[in-house]
Design a protein around this motif. Structure first.
Motif, PDB file in Angstrom:
ATOM      1  N   UNK A  33       0.824  -1.198   0.000  1.00  0.00           N
ATOM      2  CA  UNK A  33       0.000   0.000   0.000  1.00  0.00           C
ATOM      3  C   UNK A  33       0.867   1.260   0.000  1.00  0.00           C
ATOM      4  N   UNK A  34       1.894   1.279   0.847  1.00  0.00           N
ATOM      5  CA  UNK A  34       2.697   2.484   0.991  1.00  0.00           C
ATOM      6  C   UNK A  34       3.497   2.792  -0.269  1.00  0.00           C
ATOM      7  N   UNK A  35       4.068   1.763  -0.895  1.00  0.00           N
ATOM      8  CA  UNK A  35       4.832   1.996  -2.121  1.00  0.00           C
ATOM      9  C   UNK A  35       3.920   2.450  -3.253  1.00  0.00           C
ATOM     10  N   UNK A  36       2.706   1.895  -3.306  1.00  0.00           N
ATOM     11  CA  UNK A  36       1.760   2.324  -4.340  1.00  0.00           C
ATOM     12  C   UNK A  36       1.355   3.777  -4.123  1.00  0.00           C
ATOM     13  N   UNK A  37       1.119   4.143  -2.864  1.00  0.00           N
ATOM     14  CA  UNK A  37       0.733   5.521  -2.564  1.00  0.00           C
ATOM     15  C   UNK A  37       1.866   6.498  -2.879  1.00  0.00           C
ATOM     16  N   UNK A  38       3.090   6.141  -2.477  1.00  0.00           N
ATOM     17  CA  UNK A  38       4.247   7.000  -2.733  1.00  0.00           C
ATOM     18  C   UNK A  38       4.506   7.139  -4.222  1.00  0.00           C
ATOM     19  N   UNK A  39       4.356   6.041  -4.966  1.00  0.00           N
ATOM     20  CA  UNK A  39       4.574   6.085  -6.406  1.00  0.00           C
ATOM     21  C   UNK A  39       3.553   6.972  -7.090  1.00  0.00           C
ATOM     22  N   UNK A  40       2.292   6.855  -6.680  1.00  0.00           N
ATOM     23  CA  UNK A  40       1.244   7.690  -7.267  1.00  0.00           C
ATOM     24  C   UNK A  40       1.463   9.165  -6.942  1.00  0.00           C
ATOM     25  N   UNK A  41       1.869   9.452  -5.710  1.00  0.00           N
ATOM     26  CA  UNK A  41       2.118  10.847  -5.318  1.00  0.00           C
ATOM     27  C   UNK A  41       3.278  11.439  -6.107  1.00  0.00           C
ATOM     28  N   UNK A  42       4.335  10.647  -6.307  1.00  0.00           N
ATOM     29  CA  UNK A  42       5.488  11.115  -7.061  1.00  0.00           C
ATOM     30  C   UNK A  42       5.128  11.322  -8.527  1.00  0.00           C
ATOM     31  N   UNK A  43       4.314  10.406  -9.077  1.00  0.00           N
ATOM     32  CA  UNK A  43       3.905  10.526 -10.474  1.00  0.00           C
ATOM     33  C   UNK A  43       3.033  11.756 -10.678  1.00  0.00           C
ATOM     34  N   UNK A  44       2.168  12.047  -9.705  1.00  0.00           N
ATOM     35  CA  UNK A  44       1.312  13.227  -9.811  1.00  0.00           C
ATOM     36  C   UNK A  44       2.131  14.508  -9.796  1.00  0.00           C
ATOM     37  N   UNK A  45       3.282  14.462  -9.129  1.00  0.00           N
ATOM     38  CA  UNK A  45       4.171  15.627  -9.071  1.00  0.00           C
ATOM     39  C   UNK A  45       5.171  15.635 -10.228  1.00  0.00           C
ATOM     40  N   UNK A  46       5.026  14.667 -11.135  1.00  0.00           N
ATOM     41  CA  UNK A  46       5.939  14.599 -12.265  1.00  0.00           C
ATOM     42  C   UNK A  46       7.319  14.091 -11.906  1.00  0.00           C
ATOM     43  N   UNK A  47       7.417  13.299 -10.862  1.00  0.00           N
ATOM     44  CA  UNK A  47       8.708  12.778 -10.409  1.00  0.00           C
ATOM     45  C   UNK A  47       8.639  11.263 -10.274  1.00  0.00           C
TER      46      UNK A  47
END
Length: 309
Positions: free
Chosen positions: A177-191
């Motif tokens: 869950x945490x890696x999926x959330x972090x990945x989505x947050x980073x992708x939303x920020x373009x990173x």
């Protein structure tokens, strides 16, 4: 040997070195108050720290776990990974039930090492006057042989099966869950997700898994500790030295110890020391999982290898 064996061995040894001081306090609190205890034995949480008269006392009972728990952790991770490979379909994320079952099987396999290791550790931590792990191990062997090393083994086996089931279950699901959330947050920020973010996720999930595990099995651990240290609180007096066979037959069962503890000290006795244990569990397991993940990547030449095989 396999990468997960050595990664498990090293992470287990590191965890013991870090967590032994708090584990020493936890064990003495769990051992509780006994009417036949020597007067200088700590029987209450407030009296526990009074016996840390020098820095080396904080490492008391660590020798057996450092050697034993390293082997235990290696056996645990190897069994878990192999079991999960059989239970989970290929190319799919394993289900929560598969993860828990594989963890429980790993816990059962580790019983061979954990039962004698726990007995020696607990007796070395509680004994008055202080005794080394080696002295305790020799004494148990000379008095009772191999059977003595596995006193309390049934409770230890159940504790390990249930505890490690929740250990891997809570770690894998929270990390997923945490890696999926972090990945989505980073992708939303373009990173892209950084290695630092991934490492922090491992540390946090490892710590949470440790706490979840001990909360689920703490009453069993209290019973195990009291069963394995019963002889230290009920040593024969100088006026009456019963035969060894008589002493063995008079030992209470795990159920008897649980009933006696509840009758004399109430339900709270089964959670005495859980605060210290949870603090230790978070730190130790955060570090253990970080070391395990790092070792797996190092031993597999830097390739991305998932925790579950």
């Amino acid at each position: 040997m396999s990468a997960d064996f050595w990664a498990g061995y090293l992470s287990g040894a590191v965890g013991i070195i870090i967590g032994n001081p708090l584990d020493l306090i936890k064990t003495r609190i769990q051992a509780g108050e006994h009417p036949h205890s020597p007067s200088n034995l700590p029987s209450h949480p407030t009296a526990t720290t009074a016996h840390f008269d020098r820095l080396t006392s904080l490492a008391r009972g660590a020798a057996a776990p450092i050697l034993g728990y390293g082997a235990l952790n290696a056996l645990l991770f190897v069994t878990y990974n192999r079991s999960l490979a059989l239970l989970a379909p290929e190319n799919q994320d394993p289900s929560a039930a598969s993860i828990w079952t594989a963890g429980a099987l790993g816990g059962l396999a580790s019983f061979v090492v954990s039962a004698p290791t726990e007995l020696v550790k607990c007796r070395a931590q509680v004994a008055r006057p202080p005794r080394s792990s080696w002295a305790v191990a020799r004494d148990v062997w000379s008095r009772e042989g191999l059977r003595g090393w596995y006193r309390g083994g049934a409770v230890t086996g159940v504790r390990d099966a249930v505890g490690y089931g929740f250990y891997f279950w809570s770690y894998e699901l929270s990390k997923r869950y945490m890696l999926a959330y972090t990945s989505e947050s980073s992708a939303a920020a373009g990173q892209e997700m950084t290695q630092t973010q991934e490492a922090l996720a491992v540390l946090l999930c490892g710590g949470l898994a440790g706490v979840a595990t001990w909360v689920s099995i703490f009453p069993l651990d209290v019973i195990k500790t009291r069963l394995q240290t019963w002889d230290l609180h009920h040593a024969p007096t100088s006026e009456s030295q019963p035969l060894l066979s008589e002493q063995r037959s008079s030992r209470p069962s795990a159920l008897s110890i649980a009933r006696s503890a509840y009758r004399n000290e109430g339900a709270a006795v089964f959670f005495r020391g859980i605060g210290i244990c949870s603090a230790r569990a978070f730190v130790v397991n955060a570090v253990q999982w970080a070391v395990y993940e790092w070792m797996m990547k190092t031993l597999t030449m830097g390739q991305e290898v998932p925790i579950t095989v």
